[in-house]
Write an enzyme that holds these catalytic residues in place. Structure first.
Site, PDB file in Angstrom:
ATOM      1  CB  SER A 171      -0.981  -0.015   1.080  1.00  0.00           C
ATOM      2  OG  SER A 171      -0.240   0.018   2.441  1.00  0.00           O
TER       3      SER A 171
ATOM      4  CG  ASP B 117      -4.252   5.473   7.263  1.00  0.00           C
ATOM      5  OD1 ASP B 117      -2.956   5.336   7.399  1.00  0.00           O
ATOM      6  OD2 ASP B 117      -4.745   4.786   6.251  1.00  0.00           O
TER       7      ASP B 117
ATOM      8  CG  HIS C 187      -1.196   3.801   4.446  1.00  0.00           C
ATOM      9  ND1 HIS C 187      -2.369   3.392   5.101  1.00  0.00           N
ATOM     10  CD2 HIS C 187      -0.647   2.913   3.762  1.00  0.00           C
ATOM     11  CE1 HIS C 187      -2.584   2.157   4.850  1.00  0.00           C
ATOM     12  NE2 HIS C 187      -1.508   1.825   4.041  1.00  0.00           N
TER      13      HIS C 187
END
Length: 382
Positions: free
Chosen positions: A53, A342, A345
């Site tokens: 991610s 968050d 990230h």
């Protein structure tokens, strides 16, 4: 799965790259300035990215649907397939190389692969999805699967390019000759460590690291055998400084460093990074025609987190995105001041800062000078 659960699942299963370790030689006279995309020694025609991610530009969103605003709020002003408020480091690297943002390989709408493709997907790991420490909780599109996807992509795209009668079709496909000149980037490994931290003792996790490094090395070798020559291999960041771990797996007495990060988690990342760097060094000797660059993002991110005010940030162990209710999210007033988005990230501002300073951490593990490997230069070297 409700939105909050899904976000938490993605957040707890995503991230990559390993730790601070200084290699044997810094290339003082050949490390280029990558801050000027228009001035280059020679052009990188494409980027092929592999990872999780930290560099997923739309794979997870293509499969499961994008997360709602405020994801994407800062730059795209709408969800854009990225687990951030805006652009990722891979986006800024593409900009600096004068290339468009990478299309996700699994995205079937609006994609253009002329200048590369992105095989990274949120929750991806180096290890196979059925590995013991993963407990089948992470994405099955592991790094070996991403390699397989690339190999299929290359075969099919090359055939279609040669068969195409329309320039419109050809212009959306890689030129066969560009694969050898392209840049291959790897940003993966932190999910493996994440899984270990949450399922077993840290000493046990360390026993898995050699196998992880070997699996990643095998993928790089196979790409080299297929004609790839230019590689950037990112290490993993300071996982012990992520707000998710500081809050949900807080340090025991004596296990916090001077800035409040979980020291033992960072030491685990550093061990992964040390072994990764050693392997990159070995590959540099084995793959004689390669240019392998070990990119130390751990030191960059730790420096940013440990001296936030110096770099224009605040609350280094906090996050911008907050929950108001089960399915309601609210962003902080100014994401530009936050390092973390968050809990897992990074924000666009932090990603840009990292991208702007990457050249300071480049370690060339091969005999080919960077300036002869099509890295952008601005006329002056540091």
């Amino acid at each position: 799965m409700d939105l909050r659960s899904r976000n938490l699942a993605i957040a707890t299963g995503a991230l990559l790259v390993a730790t601070y370790s200084i290699f044997t030689v810094f290339i003082e006279s050949t490390i280029p300035n990558i801050n000027n995309s228009k001035s280059s020694y020679c052009q990188v025609p494409a980027i092929y990215n592999f990872g999780d991610s930290n560099s997923d530009t739309g794979a997870d969103a293509a499969v499961f649907g994008p997360l709602p605003l405020p994801f994407g709020m800062t730059y795209f002003h709408k969800p854009a397939g990225r687990l951030s408020d805006g652009r990722l480091t891979i986006d800024f690297i593409a900009e600096k190389l004068g290339l468009p943002y990478l299309s996700a390989y699994v995205d079937s709408i609006g994609t253009n692969f002329r200048h590369g493709a992105n095989f990274a997907v949120s929750g991806a790991t180096i290890q196979r999805a059925d590995a013991l420490m993963l407990n089948k909780t992470f994405n099955p599109l592991t790094i070996p699967v991403q390699l397989s996807q690339f190999q299929q992509f290359k075969r099919r795209a090359s055939d279609l390019y040669l068969e195409a009668k329309s320039s419109e079709i050809k212009d959306r496909l890689p030129r066969p000759e560009d694969y050898a000149r392209a840049l291959y980037t790897f940003d993966i490994g932190q999910n493996d460590l994440h899984a270990g931290i949450t399922t077993m003792k840290e000493e046990q996790v360390k026993t898995y690291i050699p196998a992880m490094i070997n699996d990643l090395s095998s993928v790089i070798k196979k790409l080299y055998e297929g004609g790839a020559r230019k590689f950037w291999i990112y290490n993993t960041g300071p996982i012990g400084c992520l707000p998710f771990f500081v809050k949900n797996y807080p340090p025991a007495p004596g296990n916090a460093d001077k800035i409040g990060c979980v020291e033992s988690y960072n030491e685990l990342a550093q061990e992964f990074n040390k072994q990764l760097e050693d392997e990159v060094s070995k590959l540099g000797l084995q793959l004689q025609e390669s240019s392998l660059v070990y990119v130390d993002v751990y030191s960059l991110k730790y420096s940013l987190i440990s001296e936030p005010k110096k770099h224009g940030f605040t609350d280094p162990l906090g996050k911008c995105l907050l929950w108001e209710d089960v399915d309601v999210m609210k962003a902080c007033d100014n994401p530009l001041e936050y390092i973390n988005w968050d809990g897992i990230h990074y924000t666009e501002a932090a990603n840009k800062w990292v991208a702007d300073h990457l050249q300071d951490t480049f370690v060339n593990a091969s005999k080919i000078p960077l300036t002869e490997s099509c890295w952008p230069v601005s006329g002056s070297h540091r």
